[in-house]
Design a protein around this motif. Sequence first.
Motif, mmCIF file in Angstrom:
data_model
loop_
_atom_site.group_PDB
_atom_site.id
_atom_site.type_symbol
_atom_site.label_atom_id
_atom_site.label_comp_id
_atom_site.label_asym_id
_atom_site.label_seq_id
_atom_site.Cartn_x
_atom_site.Cartn_y
_atom_site.Cartn_z
ATOM 1 N N UNK A 46 0.831 -1.205 0.000
ATOM 2 C CA UNK A 46 0.000 0.000 0.000
ATOM 3 C C UNK A 46 0.868 1.259 0.000
ATOM 4 N N UNK A 47 2.119 1.132 0.464
ATOM 5 C CA UNK A 47 3.004 2.304 0.510
ATOM 6 C C UNK A 47 3.957 2.361 -0.689
ATOM 7 N N UNK A 48 3.859 1.366 -1.543
ATOM 8 C CA UNK A 48 4.776 1.327 -2.702
ATOM 9 C C UNK A 48 4.489 2.435 -3.687
ATOM 10 N N UNK A 49 5.553 3.083 -4.218
ATOM 11 C CA UNK A 49 5.309 4.052 -5.288
ATOM 12 C C UNK A 49 4.719 3.322 -6.495
ATOM 13 N N UNK A 50 3.741 3.957 -7.181
ATOM 14 C CA UNK A 50 3.056 3.266 -8.281
ATOM 15 C C UNK A 50 3.710 3.566 -9.633
ATOM 16 N N UNK A 51 4.120 4.839 -9.815
ATOM 17 C CA UNK A 51 4.741 5.183 -11.104
ATOM 18 C C UNK A 51 6.087 5.872 -10.892
ATOM 19 N N UNK A 95 12.898 11.950 4.005
ATOM 20 C CA UNK A 95 11.882 12.873 4.552
ATOM 21 C C UNK A 95 10.697 12.979 3.596
ATOM 22 N N UNK A 96 10.995 13.046 2.305
ATOM 23 C CA UNK A 96 9.898 13.140 1.324
ATOM 24 C C UNK A 96 9.043 11.871 1.388
ATOM 25 N N UNK A 97 9.717 10.709 1.445
ATOM 26 C CA UNK A 97 8.992 9.428 1.504
ATOM 27 C C UNK A 97 8.142 9.368 2.776
ATOM 28 N N UNK A 126 12.306 3.153 7.293
ATOM 29 C CA UNK A 126 11.574 4.404 7.569
ATOM 30 C C UNK A 126 10.077 4.113 7.708
ATOM 31 N N UNK A 127 9.548 3.273 6.820
ATOM 32 C CA UNK A 127 8.116 2.942 6.870
ATOM 33 C C UNK A 127 7.753 2.152 8.123
ATOM 34 N N UNK A 128 8.626 1.211 8.490
ATOM 35 C CA UNK A 128 8.363 0.426 9.708
ATOM 36 C C UNK A 128 8.408 1.338 10.937
ATOM 37 N N UNK A 149 8.539 7.687 -7.579
ATOM 38 C CA UNK A 149 9.712 6.988 -7.041
ATOM 39 C C UNK A 149 10.739 8.037 -6.618
ATOM 40 N N UNK A 150 10.945 8.159 -5.295
ATOM 41 C CA UNK A 150 11.797 9.218 -4.746
ATOM 42 C C UNK A 150 13.257 8.769 -4.730
ATOM 43 N N UNK A 151 14.168 9.716 -4.985
ATOM 44 C CA UNK A 151 15.611 9.440 -4.845
ATOM 45 C C UNK A 151 16.156 8.506 -5.910
ATOM 46 N N UNK A 152 17.331 7.925 -5.635
ATOM 47 C CA UNK A 152 18.020 7.004 -6.568
ATOM 48 C C UNK A 152 18.119 7.605 -7.968
#
Length: 334
Positions: free
Chosen positions: A23-28, A191-193, A224-226, A32-35
């Motif tokens: 549910x927290x996965x970026x979809x497109x 922080x953005x995520x 971070x999500x956990x 997708x932040x960073x990298x």
Amino acid sequence: MNTEEARLLSPQVNSLESKSEQSLRPKKLSEFIGQKPVVSNIEVMIHSALKRSSALDHVLLSGPPGLGKTSLAYVIAHNLGSNIHCISGPALEKKGDLAALLTNLSARDILFIDEIHRMPIAIEEILYSAMEDYRIDIVIGQGASSRTMSINLEPFTLIAATTRPGMLSNPLRDRFIAHLHFDFYEERDLKIILKHNAIKVGIALDDDALDMMAKCSRGTPRIANRLLRRVRDFSIYNDRNAICLEDVNETLLMLQIDQAGLDRMDRKILNVILDYYGGGPVGIEALCATLSEDRETIEDVYEPYLLKEGYLIRTPRGRECSTRGREHILRLQN
Ligand SMILES: Nc1ncnc2c1ncn2[C@@H]1O[C@H](COP(=O)(O)OP(=O)(O)OP(=O)(O)O)[C@@H](O)[C@H]1O
Ligand SMILES: [Mg+2]
């Protein structure tokens, strides 16, 4: 490893958590932040594949657990408008398993093989011709009466993920057109995520709480999500409208994570090198035996971050605790 650590750091994702991770996965790609180096490469490859109306070139994604390899595979499929079929390397036991998967692919489908370094070597050979010529050769029968049958495949894309690219054989590694490596995330990206995901899980976040969470997430979105979920529980328990720094600090204390984001096992690794081996160097086998941990966990889960942050040094003679590592442990003792 105690259970709290296991939940925050373990690379394994249980089925309940896997649902919440999804549910927290970026979809497109735009989500997708960073990298940046990885994303820029993928953007160009996707654009080119769409313009050529061809299958995307085969991609190998490598890097420590929880940095977004699986997420990126799904994002790529979304942006290409392709179907994605997922399998884990160790789940492929027989050549026939992989042959069945490959022959069922439609043109421009994506086959995602997770943990490809754990795929049995005998199965790997099927991938060579599949990747290079979209063809597999299957031996039918045994002994003198056996014969080889060639089956043509639809043009497909193999996306493979690994935490250990060094364990892949050269012939397999060479067949990937792009090898993209994930690095730990900058605090500003985390922080953005965290900000996005706090909205998704329906909780407000104070700025200093956000800063501290990003700092203590070991450059890893999964952690971070956990952490966000654990801190949210604390904040609700404390009857607050928004997560504040105190909630984060209380949670970190409970999880035995220090202000540098290191947990009990990180500190134990440094302590063991300092106390038992005079600061090192110490061979990985001896270190793991003293820690009673398996080598893969130490090498894949703990070491990469300690090395990246300069707490640990890897030399040809073994692991050493750096001056930074020594100072960190001393500071905690005083
Ligand atoms: N770039 C990103 N932007 C936003 N969230 C991300 C990003 N990368 C990862 N995440 C989050 O982190 C979680 C873990 O990522 P993912 O499962 O893709 O990691 P992984 O590299 O495949 O890990 P493993 O090696 O353990 O399979 C995802 O569910 C997602 O919520
Ligand atoms: Mg994954």
